[in-house]
Design an enzyme around this catalytic site. Structure first.
Site, PDB file in Angstrom:
ATOM      1  N   VAL A   1      48.383  49.768 -16.659  1.00  0.00           N
ATOM      2  CA  VAL A   1      49.192  48.584 -16.951  1.00  0.00           C
ATOM      3  C   VAL A   1      48.606  47.826 -18.138  1.00  0.00           C
ATOM      4  O   VAL A   1      49.331  47.391 -19.050  1.00  0.00           O
ATOM      5  CB  VAL A   1      49.285  47.690 -15.692  1.00  0.00           C
TER       6      VAL A   1
ATOM      7  N   GLU B   1      54.636  43.980 -13.470  1.00  0.00           N
ATOM      8  CA  GLU B   1      55.050  45.074 -14.344  1.00  0.00           C
ATOM      9  C   GLU B   1      55.687  46.166 -13.499  1.00  0.00           C
ATOM     10  O   GLU B   1      55.209  46.469 -12.421  1.00  0.00           O
ATOM     11  CB  GLU B   1      53.807  45.589 -15.083  1.00  0.00           C
ATOM     12  N   PHE B   2      56.780  46.749 -13.997  1.00  0.00           N
ATOM     13  CA  PHE B   2      57.503  47.754 -13.211  1.00  0.00           C
ATOM     14  C   PHE B   2      57.498  49.120 -13.880  1.00  0.00           C
ATOM     15  O   PHE B   2      58.324  49.975 -13.570  1.00  0.00           O
ATOM     16  CB  PHE B   2      58.942  47.292 -12.966  1.00  0.00           C
TER      17      PHE B   2
ATOM     18  N   GLU C   1      54.373  55.642 -14.514  1.00  0.00           N
ATOM     19  CA  GLU C   1      53.554  56.585 -15.269  1.00  0.00           C
ATOM     20  C   GLU C   1      54.458  57.715 -15.757  1.00  0.00           C
ATOM     21  O   GLU C   1      55.408  58.098 -15.074  1.00  0.00           O
ATOM     22  CB  GLU C   1      52.440  57.173 -14.393  1.00  0.00           C
TER      23      GLU C   1
ATOM     24  N   GLY D   1      53.459  60.127  -4.222  1.00  0.00           N
ATOM     25  CA  GLY D   1      52.012  60.046  -4.406  1.00  0.00           C
ATOM     26  C   GLY D   1      51.735  59.066  -5.524  1.00  0.00           C
ATOM     27  O   GLY D   1      52.547  58.183  -5.814  1.00  0.00           O
TER      28      GLY D   1
ATOM     29  N   CYS E   1      50.229  54.028  -7.020  1.00  0.00           N
ATOM     30  CA  CYS E   1      50.941  52.773  -6.712  1.00  0.00           C
ATOM     31  C   CYS E   1      51.654  52.783  -5.368  1.00  0.00           C
ATOM     32  O   CYS E   1      51.303  52.009  -4.484  1.00  0.00           O
ATOM     33  CB  CYS E   1      51.938  52.470  -7.826  1.00  0.00           C
TER      34      CYS E   1
HETATM   35  C1  UGA Z   1      55.882  53.265  -9.340  1.00  0.00           C
HETATM   36  C2  UGA Z   1      57.185  52.489  -9.523  1.00  0.00           C
HETATM   37  O1  UGA Z   1      58.267  53.410  -9.723  1.00  0.00           O
HETATM   38  C3  UGA Z   1      57.100  51.569 -10.738  1.00  0.00           C
HETATM   39  O2  UGA Z   1      58.270  50.785 -10.849  1.00  0.00           O
HETATM   40  C4  UGA Z   1      55.888  50.638 -10.563  1.00  0.00           C
HETATM   41  O3  UGA Z   1      55.734  49.792 -11.693  1.00  0.00           O
HETATM   42  C5  UGA Z   1      54.644  51.481 -10.394  1.00  0.00           C
HETATM   43  O4  UGA Z   1      54.800  52.340  -9.242  1.00  0.00           O
HETATM   44  C6  UGA Z   1      53.496  50.528 -10.193  1.00  0.00           C
HETATM   45  O5  UGA Z   1      53.490  49.801  -9.204  1.00  0.00           O
HETATM   46  O6  UGA Z   1      52.649  50.404 -11.092  1.00  0.00           O
HETATM   47  P1  UGA Z   1      54.811  55.464 -10.463  1.00  0.00           P
HETATM   48  O7  UGA Z   1      53.838  55.427  -9.336  1.00  0.00           O
HETATM   49  O8  UGA Z   1      54.309  55.608 -11.853  1.00  0.00           O
HETATM   50  O9  UGA Z   1      55.712  54.112 -10.477  1.00  0.00           O
HETATM   51  O10 UGA Z   1      55.794  56.685 -10.238  1.00  0.00           O
HETATM   52  P2  UGA Z   1      57.241  56.901  -9.586  1.00  0.00           P
HETATM   53  O11 UGA Z   1      58.144  57.403 -10.625  1.00  0.00           O
HETATM   54  O12 UGA Z   1      57.671  55.713  -8.833  1.00  0.00           O
HETATM   55  O13 UGA Z   1      56.935  58.085  -8.564  1.00  0.00           O
HETATM   56  C7  UGA Z   1      56.103  57.860  -7.436  1.00  0.00           C
HETATM   57  C8  UGA Z   1      56.110  59.071  -6.546  1.00  0.00           C
HETATM   58  O14 UGA Z   1      57.372  59.227  -5.900  1.00  0.00           O
HETATM   59  C9  UGA Z   1      55.844  60.401  -7.260  1.00  0.00           C
HETATM   60  O15 UGA Z   1      54.943  61.143  -6.485  1.00  0.00           O
HETATM   61  C10 UGA Z   1      57.193  61.081  -7.302  1.00  0.00           C
HETATM   62  O16 UGA Z   1      57.112  62.486  -7.308  1.00  0.00           O
HETATM   63  C11 UGA Z   1      57.823  60.568  -6.015  1.00  0.00           C
HETATM   64  N1  UGA Z   1      59.305  60.566  -6.022  1.00  0.00           N
HETATM   65  C12 UGA Z   1      59.968  59.767  -6.886  1.00  0.00           C
HETATM   66  C13 UGA Z   1      59.989  61.364  -5.121  1.00  0.00           C
HETATM   67  O17 UGA Z   1      59.388  62.082  -4.305  1.00  0.00           O
HETATM   68  N2  UGA Z   1      61.353  61.330  -5.115  1.00  0.00           N
HETATM   69  C14 UGA Z   1      62.055  60.565  -5.970  1.00  0.00           C
HETATM   70  O18 UGA Z   1      63.317  60.579  -5.913  1.00  0.00           O
HETATM   71  C15 UGA Z   1      61.359  59.761  -6.877  1.00  0.00           C
END
Ligand code: UGA
Length: 452
Positions: free
Chosen positions: A11, A151-152, A155, A258, A261
């Site tokens: 972040v 922040e949203f 990664e 995973g 976050c």
């Molecule tokens: C997440 C949030 O999406 C962000 O908005 C937030 O800012 C961030 O955490 C944070 O708090 O800093 P991130 O952890 O980078 O972001 O990744 P995501 O895209 O959210 O994915 C998280 C996990 O969910 C991954 O393991 C991904 O494979 C899984 N996932 C995601 C699924 O299994 N299915 C989906 O439909 C979407």
């Protein structure tokens, strides 16, 4: 505007380079000399698409600098962002020690009006405790305020997400703080800007991540039912998501969530709710469903291989999601440990995260790191897909088929069409769709795992 950023993790670094790119003058502080030296030389400390370019561009214009010295950021800045980590404690609650440490280090340096803004994910009410800590260590009568600006960004698409957010949430308790924050974002963003009090902004961040996690576990539960009914979960997700009130994002069934976050924030949120006497067992169930995903995938692999020990298994992807080298809380960690314990010989491929994994699991006679997905597939009894990298979604399947000792694919990300995979000669297992096998030796068997 002059900005200070404390902490150069995901972040902090992304915020620093993006604010600089928007025209602000940014000094980012990290206590790690090596990190500061690398960033000052234009070398990103984490892999993120577009990061190197935006970093070097802003170093070149001198709008961005890195230092280990807090005073260099504090004295010149009107706004100070706190972007340090909030790791989990053993009970799941969020450990505020780094936030407190930064507050204590910058408090004695405060002079003139400063706005201190939480940007890392922190539990609700952190601003109140932060304010108190600053008061204890700052010069008497010094003029500062605490705000929240969660922040949203995700990664893998962090730069894009920062510069093109769905919304900007500003939690501030005074007109002065609110207008400083609005001035900072200026006209560069045409998304909604939600102005709230500080506590509400803090809560919005945790609630957002908890909701995203809930959506994923919901579709994963549906996917379990789909397997029993031989219905394709991706079509069900499509049908659900076409309702605008639901939306199609975060309905990809698979290995679950995973990363650094969602798992951590979910646990911390449950703990906070409980601290305030609110039973959030709904979220505990979300967590429980998530924890079952890896076991479900491995069961399919074990049933397909009969005995895992001594078998060669190609592993495609170890990052917790594509476009990142991050393996924190990645499902791959559990998968690899369990396959190692079972005595499998593993050929692991990941385009960016292999070196992170090598630090935990150095190569040995049972664990090899492959330079391509095709090398990982060579002589494999089975391939396991754990991350939906572009290199994996665009595999030359005929080549893969010709390289493998037996054409078994266990896909934790539902990347391929099960029927097409069978037509290509694969025994293909995924999560939440009908599993299909090749017709040997007794013709096609549907869902063999279910029949065992
Ligand atoms: C997440 C949030 O999406 C962000 O908005 C937030 O800012 C961030 O955490 C944070 O708090 O800093 P991130 O952890 O980078 O972001 O990744 P995501 O895209 O959210 O994915 C998280 C996990 O969910 C991954 O393991 C991904 O494979 C899984 N996932 C995601 C699924 O299994 N299915 C989906 O439909 C979407």
């Amino acid at each position: 505007m002059n900005i200070g950023v404390f902490g150069t993790g995901y972040v902090g670094l992304v915020s620093a380079v993006c604010f600089a790119d928007l025209g602000h003058s940014v000094v980012a502080v990290d206590k790690d000399h090596q990190v500061v030296a690398k960033l000052t030389a234009g070398e990103p400390t984490l892999y993120e698409p577009g990061l190197k370019e935006i970093l070097t561009r802003n170093l070149d214009t001198s709008r961005l600098a890195f230092t280990t010295r807090a005073e260099e950021a504090v004295r010149r800045s009107e706004v100070l962002f706190l972007c340090v980590g909030t790791p989990p404690r053993s009970d799941g609650s969020s450990d505020p020690v780094q936030v407190e440490e930064v507050a204590r280090s910058l408090a004695p340096l405060l002079d003139g009006h400063k706005l201190i803004v939480e940007k890392s994910t922190v539990p609700v009410n952190t601003a109140r405790l932060l304010d108190r800590t600053l008061r204890w260590w700052a010069p008497l009568g010094c003029d500062y305020e605490v705000a929240s600006n969660p922040e949203f960004l995700r990664e893998g698409s962090a730069i894009h997400d920062f510069l093109h957010p769905d919304r900007i949430v500003i939690g501030a308790d005074s007109d002065r703080a609110r207008s400083l924050m609005l001035e900072l974002y200026g006209d560069a963003f045409d998304c909604p800007k939600l102005i709230t009090d500080v506590k509400t902004a803090e809560l919005i961040k945790h609630a957002s991540n908890a909701f995203l996690a809930s959506k994923i576990s919901f579709i994963n539960m549906i996917s379990n039912l789909c397997e029993e009914l031989e219905v394709d979960v991706s079509v069900v997700a499509q049908g659900i998501g076409l309702d605008h009130r639901i939306g199609h994002h975060f309905l990809n069934a698979g290995l679950g969530f995973g990363g650094s976050c969602l798992p951590k924030d979910l646990q911390a949120f449950v703990r906070i709710a409980e601290d305030f006497g609110v039973d959030f067992s709904l979220l505990r169930e979300v967590e429980r469903i998530n924890e079952g995903r890896v076991g479900r995938l491995l069961k399919k692999l074990e049933r397909a291989l009969w005995v895992v020990g001594g078998k060669t298994i190609g592993v495609l992807g170890v990052a917790f999601k594509p476009n990142t080298s991050d393996i924190r809380n990645a499902p791959s960690l559990q998968v690899l440990s369990r396959l190692k314990d079972a005595g499998a010989i593993l050929n692991v491929y990941d385009p960016k995260a292999a070196s992170s994994l090598e630090q935990i699991h150095p190569p040995n006679a049972h664990l090899h790191y492959a330079v391509s997905p095709y090398k990982a597939a060579e002589n494999a009894h089975a391939l396991v897909i754990l991350t939906e990298w572009e290199e994996v979604t665009s595999l030359d399947l005929a080549r893969i088929r010709s390289l493998m000792r037996s054409p078994i694919i266990v896909d934790g990300r539902n990347l391929f069409n099960p029927v097409e995979m069978r037509e290509r000669g694969f025994e293909y297992y995924s999560l939440g769709r009908g599993d299909v096998t090749i017709s040997e030796p007794h013709g096609r068997v549907k869902n063999p795992g279910m029949e065992a």
